[in-house]
Design an enzyme around this catalytic site. Sequence first.
Site, PDB file in Angstrom:
ATOM      1  N   CYS A 156      78.572  57.143  11.066  1.00  0.00           N
ATOM      2  CA  CYS A 156      78.842  58.329  11.888  1.00  0.00           C
ATOM      3  C   CYS A 156      77.672  59.306  11.807  1.00  0.00           C
ATOM      4  CB  CYS A 156      80.128  59.010  11.403  1.00  0.00           C
ATOM      5  SG  CYS A 156      80.424  60.547  12.273  1.00  0.00           S
ATOM      6  N   HIS A 160      77.979  48.430  14.411  1.00  0.00           N
ATOM      7  CA  HIS A 160      77.925  49.032  15.748  1.00  0.00           C
ATOM      8  C   HIS A 160      76.515  48.730  16.263  1.00  0.00           C
ATOM      9  CE1 HIS A 160      78.478  52.961  18.312  1.00  0.00           C
ATOM     10  NE2 HIS A 160      78.128  51.922  19.030  1.00  0.00           N
ATOM     11  N   LEU A 211      88.098  59.306  15.025  1.00  0.00           N
ATOM     12  CA  LEU A 211      88.563  60.615  14.584  1.00  0.00           C
ATOM     13  C   LEU A 211      89.378  61.280  15.677  1.00  0.00           C
ATOM     14  CD1 LEU A 211      87.858  61.789  11.835  1.00  0.00           C
ATOM     15  CD2 LEU A 211      86.032  63.105  12.905  1.00  0.00           C
ATOM     16  N   ASN A 248      80.555  45.583  17.015  1.00  0.00           N
ATOM     17  CA  ASN A 248      81.216  46.708  17.675  1.00  0.00           C
ATOM     18  C   ASN A 248      80.234  47.375  18.648  1.00  0.00           C
ATOM     19  OD1 ASN A 248      81.398  50.082  16.855  1.00  0.00           O
ATOM     20  ND2 ASN A 248      83.091  49.117  17.955  1.00  0.00           N
ATOM     21  N   GLY A 249      80.801  47.980  19.685  1.00  0.00           N
ATOM     22  CA  GLY A 249      79.989  48.763  20.602  1.00  0.00           C
ATOM     23  C   GLY A 249      80.031  48.236  22.025  1.00  0.00           C
ATOM     24  N   GLY A 250      80.661  48.990  22.924  1.00  0.00           N
ATOM     25  CA  GLY A 250      80.601  48.675  24.352  1.00  0.00           C
ATOM     26  C   GLY A 250      81.400  47.459  24.784  1.00  0.00           C
ATOM     27  N   ARG A 302      86.710  52.609  22.233  1.00  0.00           N
ATOM     28  CA  ARG A 302      87.176  53.434  23.350  1.00  0.00           C
ATOM     29  C   ARG A 302      88.030  52.679  24.351  1.00  0.00           C
ATOM     30  NH1 ARG A 302      81.167  55.608  24.051  1.00  0.00           N
ATOM     31  NH2 ARG A 302      80.891  53.498  23.218  1.00  0.00           N
ATOM     32  N   PRO A 346      87.954  52.715  13.940  1.00  0.00           N
ATOM     33  CA  PRO A 346      88.349  54.045  13.446  1.00  0.00           C
ATOM     34  C   PRO A 346      87.838  55.098  14.420  1.00  0.00           C
ATOM     35  CG  PRO A 346      86.489  53.178  12.160  1.00  0.00           C
ATOM     36  CD  PRO A 346      86.923  52.090  13.106  1.00  0.00           C
ATOM     37  N   GLN A 389      89.629  54.048   6.529  1.00  0.00           N
ATOM     38  CA  GLN A 389      88.195  54.328   6.507  1.00  0.00           C
ATOM     39  C   GLN A 389      87.917  55.603   5.728  1.00  0.00           C
ATOM     40  OE1 GLN A 389      85.592  55.879   9.667  1.00  0.00           O
ATOM     41  NE2 GLN A 389      84.389  54.022   9.376  1.00  0.00           N
TER      42      GLN A 389
HETATM   43  C1  LIG Z   1      86.714  59.885  19.624  1.00  0.00           C
HETATM   44  C2  LIG Z   1      85.926  58.991  18.715  1.00  0.00           C
HETATM   45  C3  LIG Z   1      85.993  59.186  17.348  1.00  0.00           C
HETATM   46  C4  LIG Z   1      85.291  58.333  16.475  1.00  0.00           C
HETATM   47  N1  LIG Z   1      85.454  58.481  15.116  1.00  0.00           N
HETATM   48  C5  LIG Z   1      84.909  57.575  14.267  1.00  0.00           C
HETATM   49  C6  LIG Z   1      85.224  57.587  12.890  1.00  0.00           C
HETATM   50  O1  LIG Z   1      86.027  58.397  12.390  1.00  0.00           O
HETATM   51  N2  LIG Z   1      84.616  56.658  12.092  1.00  0.00           N
HETATM   52  C7  LIG Z   1      83.752  55.718  12.597  1.00  0.00           C
HETATM   53  O2  LIG Z   1      83.233  54.885  11.844  1.00  0.00           O
HETATM   54  N3  LIG Z   1      83.457  55.684  13.908  1.00  0.00           N
HETATM   55  C8  LIG Z   1      84.040  56.568  14.753  1.00  0.00           C
HETATM   56  N4  LIG Z   1      83.816  56.453  16.103  1.00  0.00           N
HETATM   57  C9  LIG Z   1      82.973  55.352  16.602  1.00  0.00           C
HETATM   58  C10 LIG Z   1      83.835  54.109  16.899  1.00  0.00           C
HETATM   59  O3  LIG Z   1      84.447  53.632  15.721  1.00  0.00           O
HETATM   60  C11 LIG Z   1      82.967  52.993  17.512  1.00  0.00           C
HETATM   61  O4  LIG Z   1      81.986  52.616  16.562  1.00  0.00           O
HETATM   62  C12 LIG Z   1      82.272  53.435  18.790  1.00  0.00           C
HETATM   63  O5  LIG Z   1      83.152  54.134  19.647  1.00  0.00           O
HETATM   64  C13 LIG Z   1      81.674  52.230  19.532  1.00  0.00           C
HETATM   65  O6  LIG Z   1      82.669  51.311  19.902  1.00  0.00           O
HETATM   66  P1  LIG Z   1      83.262  51.259  21.419  1.00  0.00           P
HETATM   67  O7  LIG Z   1      82.059  51.176  22.342  1.00  0.00           O
HETATM   68  O8  LIG Z   1      84.117  50.040  21.471  1.00  0.00           O
HETATM   69  O9  LIG Z   1      84.000  52.541  21.639  1.00  0.00           O
HETATM   70  C14 LIG Z   1      84.494  57.288  16.989  1.00  0.00           C
HETATM   71  C15 LIG Z   1      84.440  57.096  18.379  1.00  0.00           C
HETATM   72  C16 LIG Z   1      85.151  57.917  19.236  1.00  0.00           C
HETATM   73  C17 LIG Z   1      85.113  57.659  20.726  1.00  0.00           C
END
Ligand SMILES: Cc1cc2nc3c(=O)[nH]c(=O)nc-3n(C[C@H](O)[C@H](O)[C@H](O)COP(=O)(O)O)c2cc1C
Length: 332
Positions: A100, A172, A20, A212-214, A235, A18, A70
């Site tokens: 968050c 995460h 935003l 999740n994460g990275g 991302r 998810p 979510q």
């Molecule tokens: C632009 C943006 C908006 C995000 N919005 C939410 C959100 O609405 N809810 C949520 O649980 N995490 C949100 N996250 C966090 C991501 O869901 C994820 O946990 C985080 O980016 C780590 O994963 P990644 O390293 O694969 O990006 C957001 C991340 C980004 C970059």
Amino acid sequence: MNSDKTHPYPMQRFSVAPMLDWTDRHCRYFHRLLSGQTLLYTEMITTGAILFGKGDYLAYSQEEQPVALQLGGSDPQALAECARRAEALGYSEINLNAGCPSDRVQNGRFGACLMAEPELVADCVKAMKDAVSIPVTVKTRIGIDDSDSYEFLQRFITVVSEQGDCDNFTLHARKAWLSGLSPKENREIPPLDYPRVYQVKQEFPHLTIAINGGIKTLEQAKEHLQYVDGVMMGREAYQNPGILAQVDRELFGIEGDIRQASDVVEAMYPYIEQELSKGTYLGHITRHMLGLFQGIPGARQFRRHLSENAHKAGADVEVLRQALALVTGKDS
Ligand SMILES: Cc1cc2nc3c(=O)[nH]c(=O)nc-3n(C[C@H](O)[C@H](O)[C@H](O)COP(=O)(O)O)c2cc1C
């Protein structure tokens, strides 16, 4: 390795996080064309917006399925009511945001600060589970502020799974600092700790645990799947969506042709035309497609053409056709 056969919820094996302002319905429609199997999450939608807002926050296209909603909130009855509405609309899962760290979210007493209140999270999940029969899941971090021991996380999972009857968590793999760091910094600065997530799966083997994460490649995803049930990519999937075209084959073992990026662009035309006729701006859809051809000659021209033209008044599908021709070298 966790086999699909025993997975209680197979589509969670790989999901797009998810995000935003990023994973809106146009983005999900596009992602679904790239992968039929990936579970797609909505952006976080607050219970306040759903119950009292003016917009139709739950609107989505059936083509996006499976889609998980979510929710942001901490009032069990409000969450239950939103979950009920979402189930009636066909959503596949309800996920509670307990991860968050933004100030706005903390003021509303939800998001990552909920990690400090596992009993409340349990009440929230319980209320939603009593209201719906689709899966109810929790997305959280591995800790907050100085509460970053394994025991803290262990207690959170224990309380939420036992008192809240929650059997499905996405973790995460970094903690959140509730003050001092922006949400963006909170996705980069606290170090990743994957073994901690694996430890949760080991200690709670009956729970479905996604990591999740990275995570940036499907090779890395496969590696994680040796230890946990699911991988959530944020991302990288958004910025390099072409990666999703490999997921069905690489992670779900589905044979068949890999969807070509150019075919996916063309498959967007009817959707775009329909949306434009309802008043949507082209740029609101194509902004999610900018990274599609990453690594392919012409990618930069594709991106630039869309960035420069999709927001102009009256921009229509022709702008996307022209952008595509810059990559494929042919007029389509
Ligand atoms: C632009 C943006 C908006 C995000 N919005 C939410 C959100 O609405 N809810 C949520 O649980 N995490 C949100 N996250 C966090 C991501 O869901 C994820 O946990 C985080 O980016 C780590 O994963 P990644 O390293 O694969 O990006 C957001 C991340 C980004 C970059």
